[in-house]
Design an enzyme around this catalytic site. Structure first.
Site, PDB file in Angstrom:
ATOM      1  N   LYS A  43       0.866  -1.096   0.080  1.00  0.00           N
ATOM      2  CA  LYS A  43      -0.033   0.195  -0.080  1.00  0.00           C
ATOM      3  C   LYS A  43       0.966   1.322   0.033  1.00  0.00           C
ATOM      4  CE  LYS A  43      -2.019  -1.229   3.820  1.00  0.00           C
ATOM      5  NZ  LYS A  43      -1.429  -2.449   4.160  1.00  0.00           N
ATOM      6  N   ARG A  71      -9.901   0.334   8.397  1.00  0.00           N
ATOM      7  CA  ARG A  71      -9.274  -1.139   8.854  1.00  0.00           C
ATOM      8  C   ARG A  71     -10.318  -1.769   9.616  1.00  0.00           C
ATOM      9  NH1 ARG A  71      -3.574  -0.063   8.501  1.00  0.00           N
ATOM     10  NH2 ARG A  71      -2.500  -1.913   8.988  1.00  0.00           N
ATOM     11  N   ARG A 108      12.219  -5.621   4.681  1.00  0.00           N
ATOM     12  CA  ARG A 108      11.569  -4.312   4.494  1.00  0.00           C
ATOM     13  C   ARG A 108      12.678  -3.229   5.422  1.00  0.00           C
ATOM     14  NH1 ARG A 108       5.750  -2.137   5.200  1.00  0.00           N
ATOM     15  NH2 ARG A 108       5.970  -3.048   7.258  1.00  0.00           N
ATOM     16  N   ARG A 152      11.302  -1.381  10.899  1.00  0.00           N
ATOM     17  CA  ARG A 152      10.112  -1.022  11.748  1.00  0.00           C
ATOM     18  C   ARG A 152      10.161  -1.768  12.914  1.00  0.00           C
ATOM     19  NH1 ARG A 152       4.841   0.136   7.954  1.00  0.00           N
ATOM     20  NH2 ARG A 152       4.028  -1.089   9.687  1.00  0.00           N
ATOM     21  N   ARG A 195      -0.055  -9.423  13.034  1.00  0.00           N
ATOM     22  CA  ARG A 195      -0.833  -8.364  12.231  1.00  0.00           C
ATOM     23  C   ARG A 195      -1.719  -9.077  11.124  1.00  0.00           C
ATOM     24  NH1 ARG A 195       4.172  -5.328  10.672  1.00  0.00           N
ATOM     25  NH2 ARG A 195       3.037  -4.014   9.028  1.00  0.00           N
TER      26      ARG A 195
END
Ligand code: AP5
Ligand code: MG
Length: 219
Positions: free
Chosen positions: A13, A88, A127, A160, A171
């Protein structure tokens, strides 16, 4: 255009939002980025949000909804916006709908990025994100020009806090429980458009721009 980017954590996203927001000239509004900025700055909101985020849970709706309601009324949202990571939950989507209705407007399309779980877990493991502008990279598939440095703003790239494997799995669980029902919610409203999020970044961007461009011409 008023657009929503939907998809599991790590679906891309944020990555798509960078070029879509530039091409369409609408602001990119990521609730995740807003929370992370508040955590960095040590605000009251940041303190409240941190425990939920670190556990892979959602920040309560009452905190999240008011942030977005305020943000979409700002001047730069007059010609549209791109929501990333919001709504969400069904209650968030209903609050958004009501807020837009009171502004005499509505969402034009919901872009749903489809990516299988195993690809997501691999993406999160590699990431790296920019400490200051939040742009995402991947050590293998989307590396920065210079290791550890953001191409866009030159700041340091970091991992992160919520990208640890156990948090990623949590998650994903939260996504299937709370967020995936939004697929049917927006499908029922005729707004959902599905995209294969496993293709090359630019190819997906092209497909999205083409599809929503055609759609806009039809309206
Ligand atoms: P948020 O920041 O929104 O996280 P998320 O939804 O879990 O999504 P990510 O940002 O992790 O992934 P992404 O889809 O943006 O993927 P990216 O482009 O980075 O939210 C964080 C937390 O805040 C939540 O867990 C929650 O606690 C809280 N929160 C936020 N909004 C909330 C709300 N509305 N209500 C309640 N709580 C809320 O890409 C991932 C990786 O893949 C990158 O490394 C990237 O380089 C790579 N990649 C991307 N596209 C491709 C591609 N096509 N090919 C190869 N690699 C790719
Ligand atoms: Mg993101």
């Amino acid at each position: 255009m008023r657009l929503i980017l939907l998809g599991a954590p790590g679906a891309g996203k944020g990555t798509q939002a960078v070029s879509l927001s530039k091409e369409l000239q609408i602001p990119h509004i990521s609730t995740g980025d807003i929370f992370r900025a508040n955590i960095r700055e040590g605000t009251e909101l940041g303190l409240k949000a941190k425990s939920y985020i670190d556990a892979g849970n959602l920040v309560p709706d009452e905190l999240t909804v008011s942030i977005v309601k305020d943000r979409i009324q700002k001047d730069d949202c007059k010609n549209g916006f791109l929501l990333d990571g919001f709504p969400r939950t069904i209650p968030q989507a209903e609050s958004l709908e009501a807020a837009l209705e009171s502004l005499n407007t509505k969402i034009d399309a919901v872009i749903n990025l489809e990516v299988p779980d195993d690809v997501i877990v691999r993406r999160m493991a590699g990431r790296r994100v920019c400490k200051s502008c939040g742009r995402s990279y991947h050590v293998v598939t989307i590396p920065p020009k210079q290791e550890g440095v953001c191409d866009a703003c030159g700041s340091q790239l970091i991992i992160r806090d919520d990208d640890r494997e156990e948090t990623v799995l949590e998650r994903l669980k939260t996504y299937y429980e709370k967020t995936a029902p939004l697929i049917d919610f927006y499908e029922a409203r005729g707004l959902l458009i599905n995209f294969d999020g496993t293709k090359e970044v630019q190819e997906t961007t092209r497909e999205i721009l083409e599809t929503i461009g055609n759609r806009e011409n039809r309206i």
